[in-house]
Design a protein around this motif. Structure first.
Motif, PDB file in Angstrom:
ATOM      1  N   HIS A 190      -7.359  38.375 -27.091  1.00  0.00           N
ATOM      2  CA  HIS A 190      -7.228  37.857 -25.720  1.00  0.00           C
ATOM      3  C   HIS A 190      -8.086  38.670 -24.738  1.00  0.00           C
ATOM      4  O   HIS A 190      -7.716  38.851 -23.573  1.00  0.00           O
ATOM      5  CB  HIS A 190      -5.760  37.863 -25.273  1.00  0.00           C
ATOM      6  CG  HIS A 190      -4.849  37.120 -26.201  1.00  0.00           C
ATOM      7  ND1 HIS A 190      -4.833  35.745 -26.291  1.00  0.00           N
ATOM      8  CD2 HIS A 190      -3.936  37.560 -27.121  1.00  0.00           C
ATOM      9  CE1 HIS A 190      -3.947  35.367 -27.214  1.00  0.00           C
ATOM     10  NE2 HIS A 190      -3.406  36.445 -27.725  1.00  0.00           N
ATOM     11  N   GLU A 193      -9.152  36.922 -21.381  1.00  0.00           N
ATOM     12  CA  GLU A 193      -7.993  36.760 -20.487  1.00  0.00           C
ATOM     13  C   GLU A 193      -7.566  38.101 -19.905  1.00  0.00           C
ATOM     14  O   GLU A 193      -7.262  38.209 -18.700  1.00  0.00           O
ATOM     15  CB  GLU A 193      -6.846  36.132 -21.269  1.00  0.00           C
ATOM     16  CG  GLU A 193      -5.595  35.912 -20.447  1.00  0.00           C
ATOM     17  CD  GLU A 193      -4.480  35.261 -21.266  1.00  0.00           C
ATOM     18  OE1 GLU A 193      -3.312  35.375 -20.862  1.00  0.00           O
ATOM     19  OE2 GLU A 193      -4.792  34.656 -22.317  1.00  0.00           O
ATOM     20  N   ASN A 194      -7.539  39.145 -20.748  1.00  0.00           N
ATOM     21  CA  ASN A 194      -7.147  40.467 -20.266  1.00  0.00           C
ATOM     22  C   ASN A 194      -8.144  41.013 -19.250  1.00  0.00           C
ATOM     23  O   ASN A 194      -7.757  41.652 -18.257  1.00  0.00           O
ATOM     24  CB  ASN A 194      -7.012  41.439 -21.441  1.00  0.00           C
ATOM     25  CG  ASN A 194      -5.784  41.156 -22.299  1.00  0.00           C
ATOM     26  OD1 ASN A 194      -4.788  40.631 -21.807  1.00  0.00           O
ATOM     27  ND2 ASN A 194      -5.865  41.477 -23.568  1.00  0.00           N
ATOM     28  N   ASN A 197      -7.652  39.562 -15.820  1.00  0.00           N
ATOM     29  CA  ASN A 197      -6.483  40.075 -15.105  1.00  0.00           C
ATOM     30  C   ASN A 197      -6.572  41.569 -14.807  1.00  0.00           C
ATOM     31  O   ASN A 197      -5.608  42.162 -14.325  1.00  0.00           O
ATOM     32  CB  ASN A 197      -5.223  39.813 -15.926  1.00  0.00           C
ATOM     33  CG  ASN A 197      -4.909  38.336 -16.050  1.00  0.00           C
ATOM     34  OD1 ASN A 197      -5.096  37.569 -15.098  1.00  0.00           O
ATOM     35  ND2 ASN A 197      -4.442  37.909 -17.210  1.00  0.00           N
ATOM     36  N   THR A 224     -11.517  31.913 -28.358  1.00  0.00           N
ATOM     37  CA  THR A 224     -11.084  32.006 -26.967  1.00  0.00           C
ATOM     38  C   THR A 224     -11.135  30.634 -26.312  1.00  0.00           C
ATOM     39  O   THR A 224     -12.176  29.965 -26.359  1.00  0.00           O
ATOM     40  CB  THR A 224     -11.993  32.971 -26.193  1.00  0.00           C
ATOM     41  OG1 THR A 224     -11.981  34.253 -26.843  1.00  0.00           O
ATOM     42  CG2 THR A 224     -11.524  33.128 -24.754  1.00  0.00           C
ATOM     43  N   HIS A 227      -9.869  27.737 -20.870  1.00  0.00           N
ATOM     44  CA  HIS A 227      -9.138  28.147 -19.654  1.00  0.00           C
ATOM     45  C   HIS A 227      -9.202  29.660 -19.442  1.00  0.00           C
ATOM     46  O   HIS A 227      -9.135  30.144 -18.302  1.00  0.00           O
ATOM     47  CB  HIS A 227      -7.687  27.645 -19.680  1.00  0.00           C
ATOM     48  CG  HIS A 227      -6.828  28.235 -20.746  1.00  0.00           C
ATOM     49  ND1 HIS A 227      -6.278  29.501 -20.671  1.00  0.00           N
ATOM     50  CD2 HIS A 227      -6.409  27.717 -21.938  1.00  0.00           C
ATOM     51  CE1 HIS A 227      -5.568  29.748 -21.755  1.00  0.00           C
ATOM     52  NE2 HIS A 227      -5.627  28.694 -22.548  1.00  0.00           N
ATOM     53  N   SER A 228      -9.345  30.442 -20.524  1.00  0.00           N
ATOM     54  CA  SER A 228      -9.480  31.888 -20.369  1.00  0.00           C
ATOM     55  C   SER A 228     -10.826  32.245 -19.742  1.00  0.00           C
ATOM     56  O   SER A 228     -10.911  33.117 -18.868  1.00  0.00           O
ATOM     57  CB  SER A 228      -9.321  32.583 -21.725  1.00  0.00           C
ATOM     58  OG  SER A 228      -8.008  32.439 -22.222  1.00  0.00           O
ATOM     59  N   TYR A 229     -11.878  31.580 -20.202  1.00  0.00           N
ATOM     60  CA  TYR A 229     -13.201  31.804 -19.594  1.00  0.00           C
ATOM     61  C   TYR A 229     -13.194  31.376 -18.128  1.00  0.00           C
ATOM     62  O   TYR A 229     -13.772  32.060 -17.266  1.00  0.00           O
ATOM     63  CB  TYR A 229     -14.266  31.026 -20.350  1.00  0.00           C
ATOM     64  CG  TYR A 229     -14.589  31.579 -21.720  1.00  0.00           C
ATOM     65  CD1 TYR A 229     -15.234  32.808 -21.858  1.00  0.00           C
ATOM     66  CD2 TYR A 229     -14.252  30.873 -22.873  1.00  0.00           C
ATOM     67  CE1 TYR A 229     -15.534  33.313 -23.116  1.00  0.00           C
ATOM     68  CE2 TYR A 229     -14.548  31.375 -24.135  1.00  0.00           C
ATOM     69  CZ  TYR A 229     -15.194  32.593 -24.252  1.00  0.00           C
ATOM     70  OH  TYR A 229     -15.484  33.089 -25.493  1.00  0.00           O
TER      71      TYR A 229
END
Length: 285
Positions: A190, A193-194, A197, A224, A227-229
């Motif tokens: 992740h 995503e990490n 944030n 991945t 939505h994370s990108y």
């Protein structure tokens, strides 16, 4: 440190050629270095496994990965760690079960720090390699090892690794890292995503990220997600970044366009696929 590195070069050569063994310049382990003022840029070539991180190489006679482990033994001395400005690890395309492991347990278990180190690089996996390079610890996950390593490098500016770090990488506090090149290895952890944030890499200027190398027809949910990108591209974590490269993703052209619309950052996409033997492809056809 100059004398110590020269001595270490000779130790590696003597060990490699013991009992009549032949030294192969393009394959056998080696250590090279440059002196930069009072500091040193060190490059290692060889294997990265460690059968027993608790055994000093000065106490063994045979059967260990001497060159790599002996170098790490030396670097656990604060006197020598203080004089490093850059270190890189490279090696031949070999391993076990398709994996080439780099184990830095000797460093993470020590109390040593690297107060002058600006660059830390570990060999990346080429799409044509037989073995996947990864960071892998003895008794701990590689992603945790990465965080422990970086926490020992308070002025590090350039980091190149073949494995994605875990969440603990973003819990080490504010860090001056400027250039980050990562491959996901066997799991993306992740990472994107990490990073979206996080707020501890406020000086990051460039990001080069490779998602999973699709060697085994991995399902799409191993990669991945879009939505994370998207979260990264609108995050404050990307504000200082001037250039981003993405490789090996499962993103469609439309999704790539959408990311660019979210952020006018200089964005380069590289479509890379892992190599496969044609004979294997024929059997699966």
């Amino acid at each position: 440190m100059l004398a110590k590195l020269q001595q270490l070069q000779q130790e590696i050569y003597r060990y490699t050629t013991a009992e009549g063994k032949t030294y192969f310049p393009g394959y056998s382990p080696k250590l090279s270095f440059y002196q930069i003022g009072e500091l040193f840029d060190v490059s290692f070539y060889g294997d990265g496994y460690d059968d027993d991180p608790n055994t000093l190489m000065s106490e063994i006679s045979d059967g260990y990965n001497f060159a790599f482990c002996r170098l790490l033994d030396v670097l656990t001395s604060q006197e020598y760690a203080d004089q490093l400005i850059s270190i890189s690890f490279d090696g031949p395309d070999e391993g076990a079960n398709g994996t080439k492991s780099w184990d830095f347990t000797r460093l993470t278990n020590s109390g040593v720090s690297f107060p002058q180190l600006k660059s830390f690089k570990v060999k990346l996996t080429d799409p044509g390699d037989h073995n996947l390079n990864i960071i892998e610890g003895s008794g701990e996950e590689g992603e945790e090892m990465i965080a422990k390593l970086i926490s020992k490098m308070p002025v590090l500016e350039e980091l190149v690794l073949p494995s994605a770090p875990g969440k603990s990488f973003f819990e080490i506090g504010e860090h001056p890292l400027k250039h980050l090149t990562l491959q996901a290895g066997y799991g993306h952890q992740h990472f994107i995503e990490n990073l979206a944030n996080s707020n501890n890499f406020k000086g990051l200027k460039s990001l080069d990220y490779s998602d999973m190398m699709d060697l085994y027809d991995l399902p799409e949910d191993e990669f991945t997600p879009f939505h994370s990108y998207a979260a990264l591209f609108v995050s404050t974590a990307l504000l200082p970044v001037r250039h981003i490269k993405l490789r090996n993703t499962k993103l469609s052209q439309e999704q790539l366009f959408e990311l660019q619309k979210l952020n006018d950052i200089q964005f380069l996409y590289i479509d890379v696929h892992g190599g496969r033997y044609v004979s294997h492809m024929m059997r699966q056809a």
